[in-house]
Design an enzyme around this catalytic site. Sequence first.
Site, PDB file in Angstrom:
ATOM      1  N   ARG A  15      15.810   6.110  -7.504  1.00 60.62           N
ATOM      2  CA  ARG A  15      15.098   5.984  -8.770  1.00 60.62           C
ATOM      3  C   ARG A  15      14.311   7.268  -9.075  1.00 60.62           C
ATOM      4  O   ARG A  15      14.089   8.099  -8.202  1.00 60.62           O
ATOM      5  CB  ARG A  15      14.132   4.794  -8.715  1.00 60.62           C
ATOM      6  N   LYS A  75       8.067   5.754  -5.594  1.00 59.26           N
ATOM      7  CA  LYS A  75       7.595   5.215  -4.315  1.00 59.26           C
ATOM      8  C   LYS A  75       6.389   5.991  -3.806  1.00 59.26           C
ATOM      9  O   LYS A  75       6.060   7.072  -4.286  1.00 59.26           O
ATOM     10  CB  LYS A  75       8.720   5.270  -3.273  1.00 59.26           C
ATOM     11  N   TYR A  94       4.046   3.597  -7.367  1.00 58.52           N
ATOM     12  CA  TYR A  94       3.830   2.466  -6.464  1.00 58.52           C
ATOM     13  C   TYR A  94       3.206   3.012  -5.186  1.00 58.52           C
ATOM     14  O   TYR A  94       3.698   3.996  -4.624  1.00 58.52           O
ATOM     15  CB  TYR A  94       5.149   1.766  -6.108  1.00 58.52           C
ATOM     16  N   HIS A  96       1.366   0.592  -2.537  1.00 58.72           N
ATOM     17  CA  HIS A  96       1.469  -0.407  -1.467  1.00 58.72           C
ATOM     18  C   HIS A  96       0.707   0.033  -0.220  1.00 58.72           C
ATOM     19  O   HIS A  96       1.186  -0.091   0.910  1.00 58.72           O
ATOM     20  CB  HIS A  96       2.931  -0.682  -1.122  1.00 58.72           C
ATOM     21  N   GLU A 118       1.500  -1.349  -8.863  1.00 60.20           N
ATOM     22  CA  GLU A 118       1.534  -2.762  -8.470  1.00 60.20           C
ATOM     23  C   GLU A 118       0.219  -3.504  -8.649  1.00 60.20           C
ATOM     24  O   GLU A 118       0.178  -4.732  -8.521  1.00 60.20           O
ATOM     25  CB  GLU A 118       2.016  -2.913  -7.014  1.00 60.20           C
ATOM     26  N   ASP A 270       7.190  -4.614   1.418  1.00 54.49           N
ATOM     27  CA  ASP A 270       6.338  -3.534   0.906  1.00 54.49           C
ATOM     28  C   ASP A 270       4.866  -3.770   1.223  1.00 54.49           C
ATOM     29  O   ASP A 270       4.096  -2.822   1.366  1.00 54.49           O
ATOM     30  CB  ASP A 270       6.483  -3.418  -0.620  1.00 54.49           C
TER      31      ASP A 270
END
Length: 368
Positions: A15, A75, A94, A96, A118, A270
Amino acid sequence: MKIGLVKEIKVHEYRVGLTPDCVDAYVRNGHTVYVEKNAGVGAGFEDSEYVESGGIIVEDKKKLFDDSDMIVKVKEPLPEEYDFFHEGQILYTYLHIAADKPQAQALLAKKVKAIAYETITSPEGGLPCLTPMSEIAGRLATQEGAKYLEKPFGGRGVLLGGVPGVKRGNVVIIGGGIVGLNACKMAVGLGANVTVLDISASRLAFYDDLFDSRVTTLFSNRTNLIKCIKEADLVIGAVLIPGAAAPKLISKEDLKLMKKNAVIVDVAIDQGGCFETSKATYHDNPTFVVNDVLHYCVANMPGAVSLTSTLALTATTLRHGLNIANKGLEKALADDKHLLNGLNTYDGKLTNEPVAISLDIPFEPVTF
Protein backbone atom coordinates in the site's frame (compact mmCIF):
# COMPACT_ATOMS: atom_id res chain seq x y z
CA MET A 1 3.64 22.68 4.16
CA LYS A 2 6.17 20.19 2.81
CA ILE A 3 4.70 16.67 2.71
CA GLY A 4 6.82 13.52 2.42
CA LEU A 5 5.27 10.37 0.95
CA VAL A 6 7.34 7.37 2.03
CA LYS A 7 7.69 3.98 0.36
CA GLU A 8 6.68 1.27 2.81
CA ILE A 9 9.44 -1.14 3.82
CA LYS A 10 7.45 -3.63 5.91
CA VAL A 11 7.71 -7.12 4.39
CA HIS A 12 5.12 -7.51 1.62
CA GLU A 13 3.49 -4.16 2.33
CA TYR A 14 2.36 -2.80 -1.03
CA ARG A 15 0.00 0.00 0.00
CA VAL A 16 0.94 3.66 -0.26
CA GLY A 17 -0.18 6.63 1.85
CA LEU A 18 -1.21 8.93 -1.03
CA THR A 19 -2.50 8.28 -4.54
CA PRO A 20 -1.56 10.66 -7.38
CA ASP A 21 -5.01 12.23 -6.97
CA CYS A 22 -4.21 12.91 -3.30
CA VAL A 23 -0.93 14.54 -4.29
CA ASP A 24 -2.85 16.71 -6.73
CA ALA A 25 -5.16 17.82 -3.89
CA TYR A 26 -2.21 18.84 -1.69
CA VAL A 27 -0.50 20.69 -4.53
CA ARG A 28 -3.72 22.55 -5.44
CA ASN A 29 -3.87 23.70 -1.81
CA GLY A 30 -0.41 25.23 -2.15
CA HIS A 31 1.70 22.49 -0.57
CA THR A 32 4.83 20.69 -1.80
CA VAL A 33 4.78 16.91 -1.95
CA TYR A 34 7.98 14.87 -2.02
CA VAL A 35 7.41 11.32 -3.23
CA GLU A 36 9.98 8.64 -2.53
CA LYS A 37 10.97 6.88 -5.74
CA ASN A 38 8.68 3.89 -6.48
CA ALA A 39 6.54 4.65 -3.41
CA GLY A 40 3.31 3.71 -5.19
CA VAL A 41 4.44 0.92 -7.51
CA GLY A 42 3.11 -1.83 -5.25
CA ALA A 43 -0.37 -0.31 -5.43
CA GLY A 44 -0.19 0.25 -9.18
CA PHE A 45 0.88 3.92 -9.27
CA GLU A 46 3.97 4.86 -11.29
CA ASP A 47 6.34 7.74 -10.47
CA SER A 48 5.25 9.46 -13.69
CA GLU A 49 1.67 9.68 -12.39
CA TYR A 50 2.88 11.44 -9.24
CA VAL A 51 4.95 13.85 -11.33
CA GLU A 52 1.91 14.64 -13.50
CA SER A 53 0.02 15.43 -10.27
CA GLY A 54 2.70 17.87 -9.15
CA GLY A 55 4.76 15.60 -6.92
CA ILE A 56 8.56 15.74 -6.74
CA ILE A 57 10.33 12.37 -6.91
CA VAL A 58 13.10 11.91 -4.34
CA GLU A 59 15.49 8.95 -4.38
CA ASP A 60 17.23 9.66 -1.04
CA LYS A 61 14.93 8.62 1.81
CA LYS A 62 16.90 10.56 4.43
CA LYS A 63 16.70 13.74 2.36
CA LEU A 64 12.95 13.27 2.00
CA PHE A 65 12.59 13.05 5.78
CA ASP A 66 14.95 15.98 6.33
CA ASP A 67 13.01 18.23 3.96
CA SER A 68 9.48 17.28 5.05
CA ASP A 69 7.29 18.87 7.71
CA MET A 70 4.85 15.94 7.65
CA ILE A 71 5.48 12.32 6.77
CA VAL A 72 2.55 10.35 5.36
CA LYS A 73 2.70 6.55 5.54
CA VAL A 74 0.44 3.53 5.80
CA LYS A 75 2.15 1.33 8.39
CA GLU A 76 4.10 2.16 11.51
CA PRO A 77 7.74 3.19 11.09
CA LEU A 78 10.21 0.34 11.49
CA PRO A 79 13.41 0.56 13.61
CA GLU A 80 15.55 1.34 10.57
CA GLU A 81 13.41 4.45 9.99
CA TYR A 82 13.48 5.86 13.54
CA ASP A 83 16.65 7.90 13.03
CA PHE A 84 15.20 9.64 9.98
CA PHE A 85 12.70 11.61 12.08
CA HIS A 86 13.49 15.05 13.45
CA GLU A 87 12.06 16.94 16.41
CA GLY A 88 8.66 18.50 15.75
CA GLN A 89 8.03 16.47 12.59
CA ILE A 90 4.44 15.35 12.01
CA LEU A 91 3.85 11.65 11.35
CA TYR A 92 0.47 10.68 9.89
CA THR A 93 -0.03 6.90 9.61
CA TYR A 94 -1.26 3.76 11.36
CA LEU A 95 0.83 3.43 14.52
CA HIS A 96 -0.60 0.64 16.71
CA ILE A 97 1.95 1.55 19.37
CA ALA A 98 -0.05 -0.04 22.19
CA ALA A 99 1.61 -3.31 21.20
CA ASP A 100 4.96 -1.77 20.23
CA LYS A 101 6.74 -0.06 23.13
CA PRO A 102 10.07 0.40 21.29
CA GLN A 103 8.30 2.39 18.58
CA ALA A 104 6.53 4.51 21.21
CA GLN A 105 9.80 5.21 22.96
CA ALA A 106 11.50 6.16 19.68
CA LEU A 107 8.73 8.60 18.73
CA LEU A 108 8.82 10.13 22.22
CA ALA A 109 12.61 10.45 22.16
CA LYS A 110 12.51 12.17 18.77
CA LYS A 111 9.62 14.40 19.92
CA VAL A 112 7.58 13.42 16.87
CA LYS A 113 4.02 14.72 16.61
CA ALA A 114 2.34 11.45 15.70
CA ILE A 115 -1.25 11.13 14.51
CA ALA A 116 -2.54 7.55 14.41
CA TYR A 117 -5.22 6.76 11.85
CA GLU A 118 -6.62 4.08 14.15
CA THR A 119 -7.54 6.43 17.02
CA ILE A 120 -9.10 9.29 15.03
CA THR A 121 -12.80 9.32 15.88
CA SER A 122 -15.95 10.61 14.21
CA PRO A 123 -19.02 12.49 15.49
CA GLU A 124 -20.94 9.21 15.16
CA GLY A 125 -18.54 7.51 17.55
CA GLY A 126 -16.73 5.35 15.02
CA LEU A 127 -13.12 5.13 13.83
CA PRO A 128 -13.40 6.41 10.26
CA CYS A 129 -9.78 5.87 9.20
CA LEU A 130 -9.68 2.36 10.63
CA THR A 131 -13.07 1.29 9.27
CA PRO A 132 -12.11 0.66 5.60
CA MET A 133 -9.12 -1.48 6.56
CA SER A 134 -11.22 -3.33 9.12
CA GLU A 135 -13.78 -4.05 6.42
CA ILE A 136 -11.08 -5.42 4.14
CA ALA A 137 -9.33 -7.38 6.90
CA GLY A 138 -12.63 -8.93 7.99
CA ARG A 139 -13.43 -10.11 4.50
CA LEU A 140 -9.90 -11.38 3.98
CA ALA A 141 -10.02 -13.22 7.33
CA THR A 142 -12.74 -15.53 6.06
CA GLN A 143 -11.16 -15.79 2.62
CA GLU A 144 -7.73 -16.69 4.03
CA GLY A 145 -9.24 -18.95 6.68
CA ALA A 146 -11.13 -20.88 4.02
CA LYS A 147 -7.93 -21.29 2.01
CA TYR A 148 -5.83 -22.50 4.93
CA LEU A 149 -8.49 -25.03 5.88
CA GLU A 150 -7.54 -26.79 2.65
CA LYS A 151 -5.34 -29.82 3.26
CA PRO A 152 -2.40 -28.70 1.07
CA PHE A 153 -2.10 -25.58 3.27
CA GLY A 154 -2.14 -27.55 6.53
CA GLY A 155 -5.83 -27.34 7.38
CA ARG A 156 -8.46 -29.95 8.18
CA GLY A 157 -9.54 -30.35 4.57
CA VAL A 158 -12.92 -28.73 5.21
CA LEU A 159 -15.02 -26.84 2.66
CA LEU A 160 -16.81 -24.16 4.66
CA GLY A 161 -20.00 -24.33 2.63
CA GLY A 162 -20.12 -28.12 2.58
CA VAL A 163 -22.03 -29.92 -0.16
CA PRO A 164 -25.40 -31.69 -0.18
CA GLY A 165 -25.25 -34.55 2.29
CA VAL A 166 -22.16 -33.21 4.12
CA LYS A 167 -22.08 -30.86 7.13
CA ARG A 168 -21.01 -27.28 6.61
CA GLY A 169 -17.87 -25.96 8.25
CA ASN A 170 -18.14 -24.16 11.59
CA VAL A 171 -16.89 -20.56 11.73
CA VAL A 172 -16.61 -18.81 15.10
CA ILE A 173 -16.13 -15.03 15.10
CA ILE A 174 -15.03 -13.42 18.36
CA GLY A 175 -16.01 -9.76 18.29
CA GLY A 176 -18.95 -8.21 16.49
CA GLY A 177 -17.43 -4.91 15.31
CA ILE A 178 -16.53 -3.90 11.77
CA VAL A 179 -14.04 -6.76 11.30
CA GLY A 180 -16.47 -9.31 12.71
CA LEU A 181 -19.36 -8.05 10.60
CA ASN A 182 -17.40 -8.27 7.37
CA ALA A 183 -15.98 -11.68 8.25
CA CYS A 184 -19.53 -12.80 8.98
CA LYS A 185 -20.83 -11.53 5.63
CA MET A 186 -18.20 -13.55 3.81
CA ALA A 187 -18.73 -16.68 5.91
CA VAL A 188 -22.50 -16.55 5.46
CA GLY A 189 -21.99 -15.98 1.74
CA LEU A 190 -19.87 -19.12 1.56
CA GLY A 191 -22.64 -21.08 3.30
CA ALA A 192 -20.76 -21.80 6.52
CA ASN A 193 -22.33 -22.46 9.91
CA VAL A 194 -21.50 -19.16 11.68
CA THR A 195 -21.45 -18.20 15.36
CA VAL A 196 -20.68 -14.63 16.49
CA LEU A 197 -19.70 -13.79 20.08
CA ASP A 198 -19.75 -10.29 21.53
CA ILE A 199 -20.16 -8.61 24.92
CA SER A 200 -22.80 -6.15 23.66
CA ALA A 201 -26.45 -7.22 23.71
CA SER A 202 -27.37 -4.50 21.21
CA ARG A 203 -24.64 -5.63 18.82
CA LEU A 204 -25.84 -9.23 18.99
CA ALA A 205 -29.40 -8.02 18.36
CA PHE A 206 -28.11 -6.19 15.27
CA TYR A 207 -26.62 -9.45 13.94
CA ASP A 208 -29.83 -11.30 14.72
CA ASP A 209 -31.88 -8.77 12.76
CA LEU A 210 -29.45 -8.58 9.85
CA PHE A 211 -28.74 -12.28 9.35
CA ASP A 212 -31.88 -13.79 10.88
CA SER A 213 -31.50 -17.55 11.39
CA ARG A 214 -28.32 -17.80 9.28
CA VAL A 215 -26.11 -16.78 12.24
CA THR A 216 -26.01 -17.91 15.88
CA THR A 217 -25.26 -15.12 18.36
CA LEU A 218 -23.85 -15.71 21.84
CA PHE A 219 -22.61 -13.54 24.67
CA SER A 220 -18.85 -13.61 24.81
CA ASN A 221 -17.94 -15.24 28.10
CA ARG A 222 -15.52 -17.97 29.07
CA THR A 223 -18.09 -20.76 28.96
CA ASN A 224 -19.42 -19.89 25.51
CA LEU A 225 -15.94 -19.31 24.08
CA ILE A 226 -14.73 -22.74 25.13
CA LYS A 227 -17.85 -24.48 23.84
CA CYS A 228 -17.53 -22.74 20.50
CA ILE A 229 -13.85 -23.33 19.84
CA LYS A 230 -14.29 -27.05 20.53
CA GLU A 231 -16.56 -27.32 17.50
CA ALA A 232 -14.88 -24.73 15.30
CA ASP A 233 -13.09 -25.38 12.03
CA LEU A 234 -12.19 -21.69 11.72
CA VAL A 235 -11.91 -19.14 14.56
CA ILE A 236 -11.58 -15.46 13.67
CA GLY A 237 -10.33 -13.08 16.36
CA ALA A 238 -11.93 -9.69 15.72
CA VAL A 239 -11.63 -7.99 19.11
CA LEU A 240 -10.83 -4.29 19.34
CA ILE A 241 -10.39 -1.92 22.28
CA PRO A 242 -9.60 1.38 20.51
CA GLY A 243 -5.95 2.29 21.01
CA ALA A 244 -5.34 -0.37 23.66
CA ALA A 245 -3.75 -3.81 23.49
CA ALA A 246 -6.18 -6.60 22.64
CA PRO A 247 -7.23 -8.90 25.52
CA LYS A 248 -5.99 -12.50 25.41
CA LEU A 249 -9.20 -14.52 25.24
CA ILE A 250 -7.90 -17.97 24.25
CA SER A 251 -4.91 -19.52 26.02
CA LYS A 252 -2.34 -21.98 24.73
CA GLU A 253 -3.94 -24.71 26.85
CA ASP A 254 -7.35 -23.93 25.34
CA LEU A 255 -6.02 -24.85 21.91
CA LYS A 256 -5.79 -28.48 23.03
CA LEU A 257 -9.59 -28.51 23.11
CA MET A 258 -9.83 -27.58 19.42
CA LYS A 259 -9.98 -29.93 16.46
CA LYS A 260 -6.65 -30.99 15.00
CA ASN A 261 -5.65 -28.74 12.06
CA ALA A 262 -8.37 -26.21 12.79
CA VAL A 263 -7.47 -22.64 11.75
CA ILE A 264 -7.19 -19.42 13.75
CA VAL A 265 -7.08 -16.02 12.02
CA ASP A 266 -6.11 -13.27 14.48
CA VAL A 267 -7.10 -9.94 12.95
CA ALA A 268 -6.30 -8.24 16.29
CA ILE A 269 -2.60 -8.98 15.85
CA ASP A 270 -1.83 -5.29 15.15
CA GLN A 271 -2.86 -4.65 18.75
CA GLY A 272 -0.98 -7.67 20.11
CA GLY A 273 -3.51 -10.35 19.20
CA CYS A 274 -6.43 -11.83 21.12
CA PHE A 275 -4.95 -15.35 21.38
CA GLU A 276 -2.11 -16.06 23.81
CA THR A 277 -0.19 -17.94 21.11
CA SER A 278 -0.44 -15.27 18.43
CA LYS A 279 2.68 -13.65 16.96
CA ALA A 280 2.87 -11.37 13.96
CA THR A 281 3.61 -13.02 10.61
CA TYR A 282 4.06 -11.82 7.03
CA HIS A 283 2.44 -12.63 3.71
CA ASP A 284 5.45 -14.69 2.56
CA ASN A 285 5.24 -16.97 5.62
CA PRO A 286 1.79 -16.32 7.09
CA THR A 287 1.13 -19.35 9.28
CA PHE A 288 2.53 -21.41 12.13
CA VAL A 289 1.22 -24.27 14.25
CA VAL A 290 0.73 -24.45 18.02
CA ASN A 291 -0.91 -27.47 19.65
CA ASP A 292 -2.01 -28.74 16.23
CA VAL A 293 -3.90 -25.52 15.46
CA LEU A 294 -2.87 -23.51 12.40
CA HIS A 295 -2.44 -19.80 13.16
CA TYR A 296 -2.71 -17.06 10.52
CA CYS A 297 -1.48 -13.80 12.07
CA VAL A 298 -0.46 -11.47 9.24
CA ALA A 299 -0.27 -7.97 10.72
CA ASN A 300 -0.94 -6.12 7.48
CA MET A 301 -3.60 -8.26 5.84
CA PRO A 302 -5.02 -5.47 3.62
CA GLY A 303 -1.57 -5.05 2.07
CA ALA A 304 -2.29 -8.15 0.00
CA VAL A 305 -5.01 -6.27 -1.89
CA SER A 306 -2.99 -3.09 -2.13
CA LEU A 307 -4.91 -1.24 -4.82
CA THR A 308 -8.31 -1.73 -3.18
CA SER A 309 -6.83 -0.94 0.23
CA THR A 310 -4.98 2.20 -0.89
CA LEU A 311 -8.06 3.65 -2.57
CA ALA A 312 -10.25 2.87 0.45
CA LEU A 313 -7.72 4.23 2.95
CA THR A 314 -6.85 7.47 1.22
CA ALA A 315 -10.52 8.26 0.67
CA THR A 316 -10.82 8.62 4.46
CA THR A 317 -7.39 9.98 5.45
CA LEU A 318 -7.04 12.76 2.86
CA ARG A 319 -9.49 15.14 4.52
CA HIS A 320 -7.65 15.16 7.84
CA GLY A 321 -4.27 15.34 6.14
CA LEU A 322 -5.33 18.41 4.18
CA ASN A 323 -6.67 20.05 7.34
CA ILE A 324 -3.32 19.52 9.06
CA ALA A 325 -1.44 20.93 6.09
CA ASN A 326 -3.78 23.87 5.51
CA LYS A 327 -4.18 25.00 9.12
CA GLY A 328 -1.03 23.68 10.75
CA LEU A 329 -1.23 20.77 13.16
CA GLU A 330 -1.99 22.71 16.34
CA LYS A 331 -4.84 24.74 14.79
CA ALA A 332 -6.26 21.61 13.16
CA LEU A 333 -6.22 19.79 16.51
CA ALA A 334 -7.80 22.75 18.29
CA ASP A 335 -10.61 22.89 15.73
CA ASP A 336 -11.36 19.15 15.64
CA LYS A 337 -11.59 17.07 18.82
CA HIS A 338 -11.91 13.92 16.73
CA LEU A 339 -8.57 14.56 15.05
CA LEU A 340 -7.17 15.36 18.50
CA ASN A 341 -8.15 11.83 19.55
CA GLY A 342 -5.74 10.64 16.88
CA LEU A 343 -2.78 12.36 18.54
CA ASN A 344 -0.61 9.70 20.20
CA THR A 345 2.68 11.50 20.84
CA TYR A 346 3.53 15.21 21.02
CA ASP A 347 6.73 16.95 22.12
CA GLY A 348 7.95 13.86 23.99
CA LYS A 349 4.58 13.23 25.68
CA LEU A 350 2.33 10.21 25.26
CA THR A 351 -1.06 11.82 24.72
CA ASN A 352 -3.49 8.90 24.24
CA GLU A 353 -4.71 7.42 27.51
CA PRO A 354 -5.56 3.83 26.39
CA VAL A 355 -2.15 3.59 24.70
CA ALA A 356 -0.42 4.95 27.80
CA ILE A 357 -2.15 2.41 30.02
CA SER A 358 -1.23 -0.46 27.69
CA LEU A 359 2.43 0.62 27.60
CA ASP A 360 2.69 1.61 31.28
CA ILE A 361 3.96 5.02 30.23
CA PRO A 362 2.61 8.20 31.89
CA PHE A 363 -0.36 9.76 30.10
CA GLU A 364 0.19 13.47 29.47
CA PRO A 365 -2.78 15.20 27.82
CA VAL A 366 -2.21 18.33 25.77
CA THR A 367 -4.56 21.16 24.89
CA PHE A 368 -4.45 23.64 22.03
